[in-house]
Design an enzyme around this catalytic site. Sequence first.
Site, PDB file in Angstrom:
ATOM      1  N   HIS A 156      -5.919 -68.004 -49.183  1.00 22.98           N
ATOM      2  CA  HIS A 156      -4.541 -67.848 -48.091  1.00 22.98           C
ATOM      3  C   HIS A 156      -4.290 -67.411 -47.479  1.00 22.98           C
ATOM      4  O   HIS A 156      -3.437 -66.764 -46.940  1.00 22.98           O
ATOM      5  CB  HIS A 156      -4.621 -69.340 -47.536  1.00 22.98           C
ATOM      6  N   ASP A 397     -24.333 -59.757 -41.167  1.00 19.30           N
ATOM      7  CA  ASP A 397     -25.304 -59.074 -41.621  1.00 19.30           C
ATOM      8  C   ASP A 397     -25.216 -58.399 -42.264  1.00 19.30           C
ATOM      9  O   ASP A 397     -25.681 -57.049 -42.324  1.00 19.30           O
ATOM     10  CB  ASP A 397     -26.339 -58.704 -39.946  1.00 19.30           C
TER      11      ASP A 397
END
Length: 460
Positions: A156, A397
């Site tokens: 993070h 994708d």
Amino acid sequence: MATILASYSVTPNEPTPNGSLWLTDLDQVVRLSHTPLLFIYKPKHNQKTRIIETLKNSLSKLLVHYYPMAGRLCYTSGGRIELNLNAKGAVLIEAETTKTVQDYGDFSPSDSTKELIPKIDYNQPMEEIPLFVVQVTRFSNKDETFAFAIGIAYSHPLSDGAVFFKLLNSWAKIARGETLDSNEMPFLDRTILKFSHTPLEPCFEHIELKPPPLILGRSDANIERKKSITAELLKLTAEEVEKLKKKANEIDIPEGSRPFSRHDAISAHIWKSASKARDLETKQESVVRFFVEIRNRIIPNLPKYYYGNALIQASARGYIGEITSKPLSYVAKKIREAHELITNEYIRSHIDVIRGFEHLDDARKLFIGSEGNDAAYLGNPNLHITSWMNFPIYEADFGWGKPFYFGIGYVYPHDRAWILLSPDGDGSVIVCVHFQVELMQLFKKFFYEDLYELFRSARL
């Protein structure tokens, strides 16, 4: 159980800057561990021989642009962390499981889905822990369905979610053989949030930087910490979302103000449902925390592709009696007011409060994700809500189609809720709820009963 077949260290395929990268005060107080994210793919054709090589080659190219991901964190004075740009690399893990994709059900966070996320060894020195770890797990295709998971453990302190999904989709673009445009490059200089003045006295109450309320009559949160948490995925149809928005806006909106958003309405509905399920005293105080992105709120604005944590915690608070009995519009107003409080002046005051701590470990205890019994506990009677509805979470994708599922990889140790758009693209929403096991069924009861009441009253 997932079986690890191989592990690869992936480094930038071109030389990258070395030295240290200064991390902002906002980077310092996010969770120091990794965020567990899970993507599930069902390619039309079996491409298992290409997946690992495609991901390795494209990741090495991505790391040239996002070279902080190839570095390692280290401590400096006062508990601060900084990033060593040593190009040690990211890690790509190849794994397989004897389970089929159907065996995981709806992929709601559990011990089962946890095995699809890279396991990080936090017992080793911080300087040795990779910041970006990816596990590709092939499911058994004995049911003739070829599918695989991409589990990601993302440190993070590298950045917030907004820019994470940008880099993820950039990685996918490279994997498809495309080139990143110049306007897609990350802005890596975090010193634009480095302030040299002596921290000023806060001009705001900053309840997000104070210990959250405890259950009345208790001196700590230890009893609640020990209770088991479970997670479920709750769906809101597009019609239900619109009904919630309409109900939230059954109030006189001041001239010049915008109507309550779906985020305001859904968050208010979650807060009301949690408060009813807990059945606490009416005078019990409850705080809901959430993150607010500041790229366009701080003045001057941060660059569009600023790579770092450009968010601060905000808090809405109320008493259980009013949260459970007042209309949805009343609770949504509390959520909205907490958001609107986050101005340039508030952001700078928030950062000054953090800078005022002599040791940052003391500041971290007030933030979500900190550990230990003296750290902030955001569970009962409180809650943390995160919305990722505006993020392009289904666009990754890599050449074999978009993911059909995205979610959090395992159950958090306190009450939380994530609000995500459904992959169906029809305006429906998924609420991933992490709640105490003993209260989850009650939460769901109120969550859906109140929805049914909205539909019933709408038909009258």
